[in-house]
Write a protein that holds these residues in place. Structure first.
Motif, PDB file in Angstrom:
ATOM      1  N   SER A   1       3.966   1.469  -0.967  1.00  0.00           N
ATOM      2  CA  SER A   1       4.175   1.642  -2.168  1.00  0.00           C
ATOM      3  C   SER A   1       3.549   2.107  -3.521  1.00  0.00           C
ATOM      4  N   SER A   2       2.344   1.794  -3.626  1.00  0.00           N
ATOM      5  CA  SER A   2       0.681   2.152  -4.162  1.00  0.00           C
ATOM      6  C   SER A   2       1.131   3.615  -4.080  1.00  0.00           C
TER       7      SER A   2
ATOM      8  N   VAL B   1      -4.098   1.470  -9.332  1.00  0.00           N
ATOM      9  CA  VAL B   1      -4.482   2.340  -7.697  1.00  0.00           C
ATOM     10  C   VAL B   1      -4.909   3.603  -8.084  1.00  0.00           C
TER      11      VAL B   1
ATOM     12  N   ARG C   1       1.042  -0.828   0.407  1.00  0.00           N
ATOM     13  CA  ARG C   1       0.049   0.189   0.406  1.00  0.00           C
ATOM     14  C   ARG C   1       0.782   1.555   0.210  1.00  0.00           C
TER      15      ARG C   1
ATOM     16  N   SER D   1       5.360  -3.641 -11.251  1.00  0.00           N
ATOM     17  CA  SER D   1       5.336  -3.634 -10.524  1.00  0.00           C
ATOM     18  C   SER D   1       4.601  -2.371 -10.315  1.00  0.00           C
TER      19      SER D   1
ATOM     20  N   LYS E   1       0.679  -2.302 -12.218  1.00  0.00           N
ATOM     21  CA  LYS E   1      -0.067  -3.234 -11.196  1.00  0.00           C
ATOM     22  C   LYS E   1      -1.036  -1.635  -9.884  1.00  0.00           C
ATOM     23  N   GLU E   2       0.280  -1.019  -9.282  1.00  0.00           N
ATOM     24  CA  GLU E   2      -0.345   0.061  -8.456  1.00  0.00           C
ATOM     25  C   GLU E   2      -0.625   0.727  -9.822  1.00  0.00           C
ATOM     26  N   SER E   3      -0.412   0.719 -10.860  1.00  0.00           N
ATOM     27  CA  SER E   3      -1.035   2.282 -11.740  1.00  0.00           C
ATOM     28  C   SER E   3      -2.920   2.140 -11.674  1.00  0.00           C
TER      29      SER E   3
END
Length: 348
Positions: free
Chosen positions: A118-119, A222, A116, A215, A218-220
């Motif tokens: 990192s996101s 969000v 979380r 990575s 995946k976080e983008s």
């Protein structure tokens, strides 16, 4: 901080002292003292306040992106120390590469899940880079012709800095919206570049690049879902940046340069930030001071005033963050009791 980081800190402080000694070596010491005594300390205090507020607004950006209804209440120091930690590690690492990992550690110390955190830091990074680019484009439209005409050498660096930012933002957006294409493109570009390396090392680099893209993508996802947060954080980031840009204007007022045009000063500072970003030396040391002298020599007529102004601006925008960052690293917030109280509330 480990020994390597402490050594880097002292190296940067030593480099800074050397740069200012070199710039001041031909200036009469009494002239410097006289200029310092004649400073307008009210505006100098405002300059310090402006940078401290800039860190505060950056903490609000972080809180905006991070906060969820089920979270415990975060204390002001918990949030405020993260930008200070970033300032310290950005200042002692090439291309400011150490700020992101240091912030991640700082957030995990607050018992925030690493994924979380990192996101959130990814969202914050993308928003910051985008707002820097927007401000820079506006500044170029407003005053680039004047800069290009009077400072042709710096104009080249300014354009180069803009190109780097555009490429960075474009690459991040390509991962977000053209994931498969970007992943294949990176593989195609890297393979001939890494051709002369051993197969094992080449495969390791390619795998690392692939993992980083995966990575980020995946976080983008969000970032795409949190549109309201992104808009609010973007507006706060603009405020944060302008508080930072205004520091140089307040320093000029402290030097009794009351005749300066605020728009010209802000444009010059925005361009300095863009130039500094292309220097691999931590903090853009050398390049930042040279840019300041070149761009602001016309605003500050006396040599002693120019050197003192350069020192004050550099101390407030760079070295102060380092010193405050050391405090932030050493003074960890006590959150165990807060976490326990939140757990009790959930059980009830």
């Amino acid at each position: 901080m480990n020994r390597k980081q402490i050594a880097a800190l002292f190296v940067m402080l030593g480099l800074g002292i050397s740069i200012f000694w070199w710039e001041a070596r031909k200036i009469d010491f009494n002239s410097l003292v006289s200029t310092f005594k004649n400073l307008n300390y009210f505006w100098l205090a405002v300059a310090f306040l402006s940078i401290l507020l800039s860190y505060g607004v950056e903490a609000l950006v972080l809180h905006t992106l991070l906060k969820k209804k089920e979270d415990r209440k975060f204390g002001w120091w918990e949030m405020y120390r993260i930008p200070l930690i970033q300032a310290l590690f950005n200042a002692i690492t090439p291309f400011s590469s150490g700020g992101q990992p240091a912030q991640l550690v700082g957030l995990m110390q607050l018992k925030i899940d690493g994924g979380r955190a990192s996101s959130v830091l990814l969202m914050k990074f993308v928003i910051y880079q985008a707002m820097v680019l927007v401000n820079f484009i506006i500044a170029m439209v407003v005053s680039f012709r004047s800069v290009a005409r009077h400072f042709s050498g710096l104009a080249t660096l300014i354009v180069f800095g803009m190109v780097i930012h555009v490429v960075t933002i474009s690459f991040l957006l390509m991962i977000m919206y053209y994931y498969d294409f970007t992943k294949k493109m990176v593989q195609i570009i890297l393979k001939p570049i890494l051709f002369f390396l051993k197969e094992e090392k080449r495969d390791k680099i390619l795998q690392s690049a692939t993992n980083s893209i995966d990575s980020f993508y995946k976080e983008s996802l969000v970032l795409k879902r949190e549109k309201k947060k992104v808009v609010k954080a973007s507006l706060l980031t603009i405020v944060q940046l302008f508080l930072y840009y205004f520091v140089v204007y307040f320093v000029l007022l402290a030097l009794n340069c009351d005749h300066v045009n605020i728009v010209d000063v802000l444009v010059m500072h925005i361009m300095i930030v863009m130039i500094v970003s292309i220097f691999p030396i931590p903090g853009g040391s050398g390049g930042a001071e040279f840019s300041f002298k070149t761009l602001f020599a016309g605003f500050i007529p006396s040599p002693s005033g120019l050197v003192l102004g350069m020192f004050l601006w550099r101390f407030i925008t760079y070295y102060l963050g380092m010193f405050l960052g050391i405090i932030a690293v050493s003074k960890k917030p006590k959150i165990e009791q807060q976490v326990a109280n939140k757990s009790m509330e959930r059980k009830q």
